[in-house]
Enzyme design. Sequence first.
Site, PDB file in Angstrom:
ATOM      1  N   LYS A 120       0.725  -1.323   0.213  1.00 30.89           N
ATOM      2  CA  LYS A 120       0.046  -0.021  -0.187  1.00 30.89           C
ATOM      3  C   LYS A 120       0.836   1.105   0.149  1.00 30.89           C
ATOM      4  O   LYS A 120       0.646   2.216  -0.757  1.00 30.89           O
ATOM      5  CB  LYS A 120      -0.886   0.159   1.140  1.00 30.89           C
ATOM      6  CG  LYS A 120      -1.789   1.140   1.272  1.00 30.89           C
ATOM      7  CD  LYS A 120      -2.790   1.263   2.447  1.00 30.89           C
ATOM      8  CE  LYS A 120      -1.813   1.949   3.579  1.00 30.89           C
ATOM      9  NZ  LYS A 120      -2.350   2.152   4.946  1.00 30.89           N
ATOM     10  N   ASP A 138      -6.569   1.244   1.026  1.00 32.13           N
ATOM     11  CA  ASP A 138      -6.422   1.360   2.423  1.00 32.13           C
ATOM     12  C   ASP A 138      -7.890   0.830   3.117  1.00 32.13           C
ATOM     13  O   ASP A 138      -8.627   0.108   2.388  1.00 32.13           O
ATOM     14  CB  ASP A 138      -6.281   2.538   3.249  1.00 32.13           C
ATOM     15  CG  ASP A 138      -7.205   3.703   2.795  1.00 32.13           C
ATOM     16  OD1 ASP A 138      -8.254   3.376   1.648  1.00 32.13           O
ATOM     17  OD2 ASP A 138      -7.310   4.898   3.237  1.00 32.13           O
TER      18      ASP A 138
END
Length: 214
Positions: A120, A138
């Site tokens: 991420k 997220d």
Amino acid sequence: MHDDAIEPFFATLAAANPSPQTELEFTSVFELLCAVLLSAQATDAGVNKATKRLFALAPTPQRMLDLGLEQVTELIRTIGLFRTKAKNLVQTCRILVEQHGGAVPRSREALEALPGVGRKTANVVLNVAFGEPTMAVDTHIFRVANRTGLAPGKNPLAVELKLLERVPAKYAVDAHHWLILHGRYVCQARRPQCERCAVRRWCDTAASTMPAEG
């Protein structure tokens, strides 16, 4: 979400916010990397408060190393998991100096090799700093992608891959920003604000719970 709903879904988000930006504050690619590394399980506002002090003293990897672990730890102690994050940050700076000439690498492989940098975080840096059409999934994006039916998946990677498949190319660079902001301020976890959602007509969940629009 039907395929023919995806274009108007993103067109509506784009019209409302033509140039979406991360809410993390930074002035360089290095500062962006640090801010994203520190943002796990922390609010952007909390990270910004800490990095304002940190970046004033250490705007480069070498300056961060010069500060030392103890002072870096103290400067970010208001952020969750600050001890682990401080250690990762200092180790990352050492690798940047020793292996990358003090610069942030542009490859996913090199980014993910940095301590505390996962997929991420790498996606955020590749997108925000280098303009690549990545999807940094997220908790907000995971929720919005599943709730709307845009990119359902059982884990962040599944959602990411589905987004890469379904998001039209012209929206790809900004898509993750729109989805994060939508999840943060409208499609919230505890109570989605469907009554003021501009894209509810294309959302699988809202369509099943709200009256049809005239």
